[in-house]
Design a protein around this motif. Structure first.
Motif, PDB file in Angstrom:
ATOM      1  N   HIS A 127      45.166  48.019  48.136  1.00  0.00           N
ATOM      2  CA  HIS A 127      45.652  46.770  48.577  1.00  0.00           C
ATOM      3  C   HIS A 127      44.803  46.436  50.079  1.00  0.00           C
ATOM      4  CE1 HIS A 127      48.553  44.077  50.607  1.00  0.00           C
ATOM      5  NE2 HIS A 127      48.272  44.735  52.226  1.00  0.00           N
ATOM      6  N   TYR A 128      44.355  47.742  50.337  1.00  0.00           N
ATOM      7  CA  TYR A 128      43.718  47.044  51.831  1.00  0.00           C
ATOM      8  C   TYR A 128      41.683  47.222  51.231  1.00  0.00           C
ATOM      9  CZ  TYR A 128      46.631  47.269  54.820  1.00  0.00           C
ATOM     10  OH  TYR A 128      48.493  46.979  55.275  1.00  0.00           O
ATOM     11  N   ILE A 129      41.207  48.656  50.128  1.00  0.00           N
ATOM     12  CA  ILE A 129      40.279  48.149  49.973  1.00  0.00           C
ATOM     13  C   ILE A 129      39.951  47.166  49.009  1.00  0.00           C
ATOM     14  CG2 ILE A 129      38.447  49.492  49.097  1.00  0.00           C
ATOM     15  CD1 ILE A 129      40.165  51.783  50.887  1.00  0.00           C
ATOM     16  N   GLU A 130      41.072  47.238  48.006  1.00  0.00           N
ATOM     17  CA  GLU A 130      40.520  46.951  46.919  1.00  0.00           C
ATOM     18  C   GLU A 130      41.503  45.549  46.905  1.00  0.00           C
ATOM     19  OE1 GLU A 130      39.115  47.693  43.605  1.00  0.00           O
ATOM     20  OE2 GLU A 130      38.405  49.395  45.073  1.00  0.00           O
ATOM     21  N   GLY A 131      42.346  45.065  47.755  1.00  0.00           N
ATOM     22  CA  GLY A 131      43.082  43.532  47.989  1.00  0.00           C
ATOM     23  C   GLY A 131      43.411  43.312  46.998  1.00  0.00           C
ATOM     24  N   LEU A 132      44.772  44.209  46.599  1.00  0.00           N
ATOM     25  CA  LEU A 132      45.352  43.437  45.612  1.00  0.00           C
ATOM     26  C   LEU A 132      46.870  43.437  46.286  1.00  0.00           C
ATOM     27  CD1 LEU A 132      45.029  46.262  42.746  1.00  0.00           C
ATOM     28  CD2 LEU A 132      43.886  44.088  42.690  1.00  0.00           C
ATOM     29  N   GLY A 133      47.795  42.493  45.681  1.00  0.00           N
ATOM     30  CA  GLY A 133      48.673  42.503  45.977  1.00  0.00           C
ATOM     31  C   GLY A 133      49.763  43.080  45.848  1.00  0.00           C
ATOM     32  N   VAL A 134      51.282  43.136  46.133  1.00  0.00           N
ATOM     33  CA  VAL A 134      52.074  44.239  46.474  1.00  0.00           C
ATOM     34  C   VAL A 134      52.858  43.805  45.467  1.00  0.00           C
ATOM     35  CG1 VAL A 134      54.453  44.603  47.501  1.00  0.00           C
ATOM     36  CG2 VAL A 134      52.837  44.306  49.005  1.00  0.00           C
ATOM     37  N   GLY A 135      52.796  43.063  44.438  1.00  0.00           N
ATOM     38  CA  GLY A 135      53.385  42.304  43.486  1.00  0.00           C
ATOM     39  C   GLY A 135      52.644  43.447  42.046  1.00  0.00           C
ATOM     40  N   GLU A 136      50.912  43.247  42.104  1.00  0.00           N
ATOM     41  CA  GLU A 136      49.975  43.463  41.294  1.00  0.00           C
ATOM     42  C   GLU A 136      50.143  45.477  41.887  1.00  0.00           C
ATOM     43  OE1 GLU A 136      45.965  41.081  41.186  1.00  0.00           O
ATOM     44  OE2 GLU A 136      47.157  41.632  43.302  1.00  0.00           O
ATOM     45  N   ILE A 137      50.100  45.431  42.586  1.00  0.00           N
ATOM     46  CA  ILE A 137      50.263  47.317  42.787  1.00  0.00           C
ATOM     47  C   ILE A 137      51.530  48.251  42.254  1.00  0.00           C
ATOM     48  CG2 ILE A 137      50.615  49.172  44.458  1.00  0.00           C
ATOM     49  CD1 ILE A 137      48.646  47.181  46.652  1.00  0.00           C
ATOM     50  N   ALA A 138      52.900  46.492  42.500  1.00  0.00           N
ATOM     51  CA  ALA A 138      53.602  47.455  41.589  1.00  0.00           C
ATOM     52  C   ALA A 138      54.070  47.165  40.357  1.00  0.00           C
ATOM     53  CB  ALA A 138      55.021  46.649  41.705  1.00  0.00           C
TER      54      ALA A 138
END
Length: 211
Positions: free
Chosen positions: A170-181
């Motif tokens: 989230h904070y380093i790669e800049g991915l959103g919550v949906g992408e991480i899920a």
């Protein structure tokens, strides 16, 4: 034939280079499935830094991160035919990276345990052993003047894997919550919960460095 990821050759034709830059992941993946090496090299150039950063924050070693990054892309090339949805390439790639990190850390733990057992046996067999106290384990001995970047990296590396992973994504790669899920195969609510818990843990770890 596997792509040469150590010495990626830049394409001379300006048209081809521009086309590959503009192509979506799904389009490049489709070409890769037809064994188009240049298409895969384009994906490699697009994602190598992100995957390297993700792995580095997991293993905390530049050389190891570089080696594992290579392994991730070689694995992706070999198993690309198993990817059903071409547009899901990035999530799939992060899953491979996560598994590579997990396997590496498991091997490192086993190696450490083996070395510790060997040291115990060696100590037991030796009558006169010089014991040097390890002052690095004393928090008061930490150098408070260390750069903030190093402090933050260390704090992140000490988090539990499930918390460390969401923080990095989230904070380093800049991915959103949906992408991480999607990458982790969990609900968005679980991602948010882990992020909140991870932030709380980081705040606790970094509190001692505040003036």
């Amino acid at each position: 034939m596997e792509p040469d990821l150590e010495n990626v050759v830049l394409i001379d034709e300006t048209f081809n280079l521009r086309r590959q830059t503009m192509e979506t992941d799904a389009e490049l993946v489709e070409r890769c499935k037809a064994k188009d090496v240049q298409a895969f090299e384009a994906l490699f150039m697009r994602y190598q830094t992100r995957i390297y950063n993700f792995i580095f924050y997991q293993v905390q070693d530049a050389e190891t991160a570089a080696d594992l990054t290579q392994e991730v892309f070689f694995a992706a090339w070999r198993h690309l035919s198993s990817l059903r949805a071409n547009e899901a390439f990035s999530s799939w790639l992060y899953q491979i990276a996560k598994n590579q990190c997990r396997n590496f850390q498991k091997k490192r733990r086993l190696k450490t345990e083996s070395l510790e057992k060997s040291e115990v046996l060696a100590t037991s067999a030796t009558q006169n052993v010089w014991e040097i106290p390890d002052e690095s384990k004393n928090p008061e001995k930490l150098t408070l003047s260390a750069e903030l970047q190093t402090v933050v990296e260390q704090a992140i590396s000490e988090l539990k894997e499930k918390h460390r992973t969401v923080i990095i994504l989230h904070y380093i790669e800049g991915l959103g919550v949906g992408e991480i899920a999607e990458i982790l195969g969990i609900s968005q609510g679980t991602v948010k919960s882990r992020l909140a818990r991870a932030r709380e843990k980081l705040s606790e770890k970094l509190a001692k460095y505040e003036d």
